[in-house]
Scaffold this motif. Structure first.
Motif, PDB file in Angstrom:
ATOM      1  N   PHE A 156       0.877  -1.172   0.000  1.00 15.47           N
ATOM      2  CA  PHE A 156       0.000   0.000   0.000  1.00 15.47           C
ATOM      3  C   PHE A 156       0.909   1.214   0.000  1.00 15.47           C
ATOM      4  O   PHE A 156       1.775   1.344   0.859  1.00 15.47           O
ATOM      5  CB  PHE A 156      -0.886  -0.005   1.248  1.00 15.47           C
ATOM      6  CG  PHE A 156      -1.954   1.062   1.241  1.00 15.47           C
ATOM      7  CD1 PHE A 156      -3.217   0.785   0.736  1.00 15.47           C
ATOM      8  CD2 PHE A 156      -1.686   2.337   1.725  1.00 15.47           C
ATOM      9  CE1 PHE A 156      -4.204   1.768   0.719  1.00 15.47           C
ATOM     10  CE2 PHE A 156      -2.667   3.321   1.712  1.00 15.47           C
ATOM     11  CZ  PHE A 156      -3.930   3.037   1.210  1.00 15.47           C
TER      12      PHE A 156
ATOM     13  N   GLY B 166       2.012  -1.349   4.472  1.00 14.66           N
ATOM     14  CA  GLY B 166       1.097  -2.487   4.484  1.00 14.66           C
ATOM     15  C   GLY B 166       0.897  -3.088   5.863  1.00 14.66           C
ATOM     16  O   GLY B 166      -0.208  -3.383   6.208  1.00 14.66           O
TER      17      GLY B 166
ATOM     18  N   ARG C 292       2.619  -8.534   3.978  1.00 15.94           N
ATOM     19  CA  ARG C 292       2.078  -8.956   2.689  1.00 15.94           C
ATOM     20  C   ARG C 292       3.113  -9.695   1.857  1.00 15.94           C
ATOM     21  O   ARG C 292       2.764 -10.306   0.847  1.00 15.94           O
ATOM     22  CB  ARG C 292       1.637  -7.723   1.915  1.00 15.94           C
ATOM     23  CG  ARG C 292       0.457  -7.012   2.515  1.00 15.94           C
ATOM     24  CD  ARG C 292       0.245  -5.823   1.642  1.00 15.94           C
ATOM     25  NE  ARG C 292      -0.965  -5.099   1.959  1.00 15.94           N
ATOM     26  CZ  ARG C 292      -1.649  -4.416   1.034  1.00 15.94           C
ATOM     27  NH1 ARG C 292      -1.233  -4.399  -0.219  1.00 15.94           N
ATOM     28  NH2 ARG C 292      -2.718  -3.763   1.369  1.00 15.94           N
TER      29      ARG C 292
ATOM     30  N   TRP D 285      -2.057 -17.870   6.047  1.00 19.62           N
ATOM     31  CA  TRP D 285      -2.783 -16.584   6.125  1.00 19.62           C
ATOM     32  C   TRP D 285      -2.093 -15.510   5.315  1.00 19.62           C
ATOM     33  O   TRP D 285      -2.740 -14.663   4.716  1.00 19.62           O
ATOM     34  CB  TRP D 285      -2.969 -16.164   7.590  1.00 19.62           C
ATOM     35  CG  TRP D 285      -3.869 -17.124   8.292  1.00 19.62           C
ATOM     36  CD1 TRP D 285      -3.563 -17.970   9.308  1.00 19.62           C
ATOM     37  CD2 TRP D 285      -5.255 -17.389   7.972  1.00 19.62           C
ATOM     38  NE1 TRP D 285      -4.648 -18.728   9.650  1.00 19.62           N
ATOM     39  CE2 TRP D 285      -5.694 -18.397   8.855  1.00 19.62           C
ATOM     40  CE3 TRP D 285      -6.149 -16.881   7.027  1.00 19.62           C
ATOM     41  CZ2 TRP D 285      -7.001 -18.905   8.814  1.00 19.62           C
ATOM     42  CZ3 TRP D 285      -7.445 -17.371   6.988  1.00 19.62           C
ATOM     43  CH2 TRP D 285      -7.859 -18.370   7.874  1.00 19.62           C
TER      44      TRP D 285
ATOM     45  N   ALA E  68      -3.226 -16.153   1.767  1.00 23.99           N
ATOM     46  CA  ALA E  68      -4.610 -15.731   1.554  1.00 23.99           C
ATOM     47  C   ALA E  68      -4.685 -14.211   1.431  1.00 23.99           C
ATOM     48  O   ALA E  68      -5.365 -13.674   0.547  1.00 23.99           O
ATOM     49  CB  ALA E  68      -5.486 -16.220   2.707  1.00 23.99           C
ATOM     50  N   LEU E  69      -3.952 -13.522   2.302  1.00 23.68           N
ATOM     51  CA  LEU E  69      -3.947 -12.051   2.241  1.00 23.68           C
ATOM     52  C   LEU E  69      -3.327 -11.564   0.933  1.00 23.68           C
ATOM     53  O   LEU E  69      -3.848 -10.663   0.284  1.00 23.68           O
ATOM     54  CB  LEU E  69      -3.177 -11.481   3.438  1.00 23.68           C
ATOM     55  CG  LEU E  69      -2.972  -9.959   3.443  1.00 23.68           C
ATOM     56  CD1 LEU E  69      -4.310  -9.221   3.512  1.00 23.68           C
ATOM     57  CD2 LEU E  69      -2.077  -9.524   4.611  1.00 23.68           C
TER      58      LEU E  69
ATOM     59  N   GLU F  84      -5.736 -11.874  -1.953  1.00 20.32           N
ATOM     60  CA  GLU F  84      -6.806 -10.866  -1.870  1.00 20.32           C
ATOM     61  C   GLU F  84      -6.296  -9.491  -2.290  1.00 20.32           C
ATOM     62  O   GLU F  84      -6.948  -8.773  -3.052  1.00 20.32           O
ATOM     63  CB  GLU F  84      -7.333 -10.805  -0.433  1.00 20.32           C
ATOM     64  CG  GLU F  84      -8.448  -9.785  -0.249  1.00 20.32           C
ATOM     65  CD  GLU F  84      -8.701  -9.488   1.215  1.00 20.32           C
ATOM     66  OE1 GLU F  84      -9.324 -10.335   1.875  1.00 20.32           O
ATOM     67  OE2 GLU F  84      -8.282  -8.409   1.685  1.00 20.32           O
ATOM     68  N   ARG F  85      -5.120  -9.109  -1.803  1.00 16.70           N
ATOM     69  CA  ARG F  85      -4.612  -7.764  -2.107  1.00 16.70           C
ATOM     70  C   ARG F  85      -4.140  -7.658  -3.557  1.00 16.70           C
ATOM     71  O   ARG F  85      -4.231  -6.596  -4.166  1.00 16.70           O
ATOM     72  CB  ARG F  85      -3.483  -7.381  -1.162  1.00 16.70           C
ATOM     73  CG  ARG F  85      -3.843  -7.272   0.311  1.00 16.70           C
ATOM     74  CD  ARG F  85      -5.262  -6.869   0.609  1.00 16.70           C
ATOM     75  NE  ARG F  85      -5.633  -5.572   0.098  1.00 16.70           N
ATOM     76  CZ  ARG F  85      -6.882  -5.148  -0.051  1.00 16.70           C
ATOM     77  NH1 ARG F  85      -7.904  -5.931   0.235  1.00 16.70           N
ATOM     78  NH2 ARG F  85      -7.132  -3.948  -0.511  1.00 16.70           N
TER      79      ARG F  85
ATOM     80  N   THR G 253      -8.541   3.624   4.111  1.00 16.86           N
ATOM     81  CA  THR G 253      -8.342   2.439   3.281  1.00 16.86           C
ATOM     82  C   THR G 253      -7.022   1.740   3.558  1.00 16.86           C
ATOM     83  O   THR G 253      -6.716   0.719   2.970  1.00 16.86           O
ATOM     84  CB  THR G 253      -8.406   2.811   1.785  1.00 16.86           C
ATOM     85  OG1 THR G 253      -7.462   3.854   1.539  1.00 16.86           O
ATOM     86  CG2 THR G 253      -9.790   3.297   1.406  1.00 16.86           C
ATOM     87  N   ASP G 254      -6.217   2.305   4.457  1.00 17.83           N
ATOM     88  CA  ASP G 254      -4.927   1.715   4.813  1.00 17.83           C
ATOM     89  C   ASP G 254      -5.105   0.942   6.130  1.00 17.83           C
ATOM     90  O   ASP G 254      -5.563   1.505   7.112  1.00 17.83           O
ATOM     91  CB  ASP G 254      -3.919   2.856   4.991  1.00 17.83           C
ATOM     92  CG  ASP G 254      -2.529   2.361   5.352  1.00 17.83           C
ATOM     93  OD1 ASP G 254      -2.327   1.135   5.439  1.00 17.83           O
ATOM     94  OD2 ASP G 254      -1.646   3.212   5.546  1.00 17.83           O
ATOM     95  N   THR G 255      -4.742  -0.331   6.119  1.00 19.01           N
ATOM     96  CA  THR G 255      -4.926  -1.145   7.325  1.00 19.01           C
ATOM     97  C   THR G 255      -3.646  -1.275   8.155  1.00 19.01           C
ATOM     98  O   THR G 255      -3.597  -2.063   9.095  1.00 19.01           O
ATOM     99  CB  THR G 255      -5.389  -2.568   6.959  1.00 19.01           C
ATOM    100  OG1 THR G 255      -4.446  -3.103   6.029  1.00 19.01           O
ATOM    101  CG2 THR G 255      -6.765  -2.567   6.350  1.00 19.01           C
TER     102      THR G 255
ATOM    103  N   ASP H   1     -14.449  -7.039   6.100  1.00 20.29           N
ATOM    104  CA  ASP H   1     -13.847  -6.987   4.762  1.00 20.29           C
ATOM    105  C   ASP H   1     -12.360  -7.320   4.811  1.00 20.29           C
ATOM    106  O   ASP H   1     -11.806  -7.884   3.878  1.00 20.29           O
ATOM    107  CB  ASP H   1     -13.968  -5.569   4.176  1.00 20.29           C
ATOM    108  CG  ASP H   1     -15.408  -5.142   3.936  1.00 20.29           C
ATOM    109  OD1 ASP H   1     -16.305  -5.998   4.062  1.00 20.29           O
ATOM    110  OD2 ASP H   1     -15.616  -3.951   3.629  1.00 20.29           O
ATOM    111  N   ARG H   2     -11.678  -6.911   5.887  1.00 21.48           N
ATOM    112  CA  ARG H   2     -10.225  -7.075   5.951  1.00 21.48           C
ATOM    113  C   ARG H   2      -9.820  -8.096   7.012  1.00 21.48           C
ATOM    114  O   ARG H   2      -8.815  -7.942   7.711  1.00 21.48           O
ATOM    115  CB  ARG H   2      -9.564  -5.707   6.186  1.00 21.48           C
ATOM    116  CG  ARG H   2      -9.873  -4.696   5.091  1.00 21.48           C
ATOM    117  CD  ARG H   2      -9.483  -5.172   3.689  1.00 21.48           C
ATOM    118  NE  ARG H   2      -8.058  -5.184   3.500  1.00 21.48           N
ATOM    119  CZ  ARG H   2      -7.354  -4.160   3.026  1.00 21.48           C
ATOM    120  NH1 ARG H   2      -7.953  -3.049   2.663  1.00 21.48           N
ATOM    121  NH2 ARG H   2      -6.056  -4.246   2.885  1.00 21.48           N
TER     122      ARG H   2
ATOM    123  N   LEU I 192      -8.500 -10.892   6.590  1.00 24.53           N
ATOM    124  CA  LEU I 192      -7.217 -11.550   6.320  1.00 24.53           C
ATOM    125  C   LEU I 192      -6.038 -10.713   6.824  1.00 24.53           C
ATOM    126  O   LEU I 192      -5.027 -11.256   7.281  1.00 24.53           O
ATOM    127  CB  LEU I 192      -7.068 -11.853   4.832  1.00 24.53           C
ATOM    128  CG  LEU I 192      -8.085 -12.865   4.278  1.00 24.53           C
ATOM    129  CD1 LEU I 192      -7.908 -13.046   2.770  1.00 24.53           C
ATOM    130  CD2 LEU I 192      -7.964 -14.207   5.002  1.00 24.53           C
ATOM    131  N   ASP I 193      -6.160  -9.373   6.723  1.00 21.94           N
ATOM    132  CA  ASP I 193      -5.126  -8.511   7.327  1.00 21.94           C
ATOM    133  C   ASP I 193      -5.028  -8.784   8.824  1.00 21.94           C
ATOM    134  O   ASP I 193      -3.937  -8.883   9.390  1.00 21.94           O
ATOM    135  CB  ASP I 193      -5.460  -7.028   7.118  1.00 21.94           C
ATOM    136  CG  ASP I 193      -5.347  -6.604   5.662  1.00 21.94           C
ATOM    137  OD1 ASP I 193      -6.300  -6.886   4.903  1.00 21.94           O
ATOM    138  OD2 ASP I 193      -4.317  -6.012   5.296  1.00 21.94           O
TER     139      ASP I 193
END
Lengths: 242, 412
Positions: A150, A196, A201, A226, A229-230, A233-234, B337-339, B360-361, B363-364
């Motif tokens: 991110f 991130g 990530r 995990w 999976a993340l 998704e990202r 929008t930043d986790t 929604d997040r 997995l984070d």
């Protein structure tokens, strides 16, 4: 690496830990321990001396004024440069990445000297901030899967002759120059704009740093369910228009 | 509108009427309370409406990163001892929502107004408040909000020269920096568990020293002011040294801090601490927060935590293990929008609790908990998570839009 204990140094959390940067230290620490290593993590505040005997040094992102203060204090301290000349590994993010270069634009709008540990020069972009999910291909020489992160910055970073681009973006802005490159690295010093945090990530980057520190080619596998999976998704999110 | 309408100009009256009509249409269309659209329409017709509506009130503004909605409620309840109050109790805290709330007031004497951090300086200029309560500042939604320290600087500039009484938290260096440009400040030792946005001196950039509850900059001498009010355990200490017991239905240390600040504000308007604190007891849930609801034969306590400082305060109020904890995290526009902030939260404090994650997040959050070395279950829905937990109390912690989703699901 000395006597089976990995020394992990997190530089200036009081100044450069705005975007969950502790995460990178936690992931490196966790994955080293999962490989049976003893990890000594040292968090160094900006009024303390940087130890020169670390194996891996991490520097995070921060706001504009703390970035200027951090650069001034790191130059005055001198410890990080000495550690790098001894072969230490450094991984830096965003404001930290700019500090490792030759110069950047500080909060006063002036050009400020960095540590010069990476052959890059940063300026500030004129347009909108780069904010959002990024997908990039890491330099094949490093043998890592795609980079997901991110970004949230306004920096523009130009690479000199001795710095290699860390990755090439498929989606996102990266270094902001327009050539599609993201981050930079040389033998032991890495820089990226990816938050991130990036290791959460991309745990393979944490593994790469550990391998470089241990001077080994492979590590025992760990449970990556995990993280994977993340990542999926990202990566999907980065490739879809917002 | 009895008290307010009479002195308003025809244009202002028209604006108020048009705003109410727009709000009614919005409500009829099923789009929420309509307070924001109503306020927008009214402000468009009369840009000075907010100032006009406020002119006939003693206005108290409340701003902070965390706790502003609850504190607004507490102050409003306390001041009702002294006169009618109008307030934006539902948390619509930008100029349009504030205008709408004031326009909907009756013959109020006080306007107790929660203000979004970014709008505080502007609203303070428009409404000429009698008092401003400043609770805390910490990192929140960094992908779109101003940097935390810049926000403190912005407040400082905006509040310099304000005639308002500033009631400010002496334990948060950023709040002290923001408030200390004002001539008239009441310092409250309200505490602040989260410290990671104020290690660097807001004045000179020096490294902050924090021995015990004290703090000071070793380089420039900027330091914690001497408070005249303090939260001490379960009591409010007033400037005369008297201790008043805090009795709240709201849980947690942070709400005791909010009550302490509220008591200091109420005292400035002649409401004694004892009366103020007794009245605060009537505040139960605030916009669904802290509400306990029955769902699938369990008791769910709904807790809102939007940023690292909020999560930290929330962990300190939940029931001990083996009470299950459900956590739901989204990253939509209103959440940021930043986790990455998940990594600023110390989840190891949940060790021993059965943990379920959704949103929604999720997995984070799953990676975050994995790295923290915790056991957890990833769930697709609230129903699935609740179904896995044994009957009894469940603590449900969610960030902003995830919290709204949960409220809808449990019919709260």
């Amino acid at each position: 690496m000395s006597d089976n204990s990995l020394r992990l140094v997190w530089i200036y959390p009081d100044l450069l830990s705005t975007y969950g940067d502790q995460g990178n230290a936690l992931v490196v620490e966790r994955r080293a321990r999962q490989r049976g290593l003893d990890v000594q993590r040292v968090d160094v505040r900006s009024d303390q001396q940087i130890p020169t005997s670390g194996d891996i040094y991490l520097i995070g992102g921060g706001e504009d004024r703390p970035q200027r203060l951090a650069s001034e204090r790191l130059i005055r301290d001198g410890g990080l440069s000495r550690a790098v000349s001894n072969g230490a590994i450094v991984f830096s993010v965003c404001a930290g990445y700019q500090i490792l270069g030759h110069e950047f634009i500080n909060d006063l709008g002036e050009r400020q000297q960095g540590l010069g540990l990476l052959d890059v020069v940063s300026t500030r972009g004129e347009g909108e901030r780069c904010v959002g999910d990024v997908l990039a291909d890491i330099d094949p020489q490093l043998g890592l899967p795609p980079l997901t992160g991110f970004e949230n910055h306004q920096g523009v970073t130009h690479l000199g002759k001795t710095a290699r681009p860390f990755a090439k973006v498929r989606f996102g802005k990266g270094n902001g120059v327009g050539d599609g490159f993201e981050g930079a690295y040389n033998d032991t010093v890495f820089g990226t704009y990816m938050h991130g945090p990036v290791m959460a990530r991309n745990p393979h980057i944490a593994d790469l740093l550990i391998k470089l520190a241990l001077d080994v080619n492979a590590l025992p596998p760990v449970e990556d369910r995990w993280y994977e999976a993340l990542r999926q998704e990202r990566i999907a999110a980065a490739t879809q228009p917002a | 509108m009895a008290g307010n309408t009479e002195p308003l100009s025809p244009r202002a009256k028209l604006a108020v009427t048009a705003g109410k009509a727009a709000a009614a249409v919005s409500r009829a269309a099923g789009r929420g309370s309509g307070s924001v659209i109503g306020g927008r329409v009214a402000l468009k017709l009369d840009p000075d409406l907010l100032a006009r509506l406020a002119r006939h009130l003693d206005v108290i503004l409340v701003s902070a990163t965390n706790g502003k909605t609850t504190t607004t409620r507490l102050i409003a309840e306390a001041l009702r001892a002294s006169g009618p109050v109008v307030s934006n109790a539902l948390g619509a805290n930008m100029p349009a929502g504030i205008t709408s709330a004031l326009a909907g007031g009756s013959d109020a004497r006080y306007g107790v107004i929660e203000v979004d951090e970014k709008y505080l300086a502007g609203v303070a200029r428009d409404v000429t408040p009698k008092a401003i309560a400043l609770l805390n500042l910490s990192r929140d939604q960094l992908d779109r909000a101003a940097e935390t320290r810049m926000l403190a600087e912005h407040w400082r500039e905006g509040l310099a020269g304000s005639k308002a009484l500033i009631v400010a938290n002496a334990d948060d260096p950023l709040i002290v920096w923001a408030a200390s440009s004002s001539a008239n400040v009441v310092w409250v030792a309200a505490g602040q568990e989260w410290k990671d946005d104020a290690w660097s001196c807001p004045s000179c950039g020096g490294v902050m020293q924090r021995p015990g509850d004290d703090w000071f900059c070793g380089e420039c001498g900027f330091r914690r002011p001497m408070p005249s009010w303090a939260l001490s355990g379960d009591h409010v200490l007033d400037p005369h040294g008297s201790a008043w017991p805090i009795k709240l239905q709201l849980p947690g240390r942070a709400n005791k801090a909010n009550a302490t600040t509220s008591a200091a504000v109420a005292a400035a308007f002649g409401v004694p601490p004892q009366v103020a604190l007794e009245r605060m007891f009537s505040v139960q849930a605030v916009a669904g927060r802290y509400d306990v609801v029955s769902f699938m034969e369990r008791e769910l306590r709904l807790l809102l935590a939007k940023n690292p400082a909020g999560w930290l305060e929330t962990f300190s109020l939940i029931d001990p293990p083996p009470t299950p904890v459900i956590m739901s995290v989204n990253a939509r526009g209103a959440d940021g929008t930043d986790t990455s902030w998940l990594w600023d939260v110390d989840y190891t404090r949940l060790a021993g609790h059965p943990i379920f994650v959704l949103g929604d997040r999720k997995l984070d959050l799953a990676v975050r908990l994995e790295v923290a070395g915790l056991d957890f279950q990833v769930c697709d829905s609230l129903d699935e998570a609740v179904g896995m937990a044994p009957p009894g109390r469940i603590e449900v912690i969610a960030n902003y839009t995830a919290f709204q989703d949960l409220r809808r699901r449990v019919g709260n």
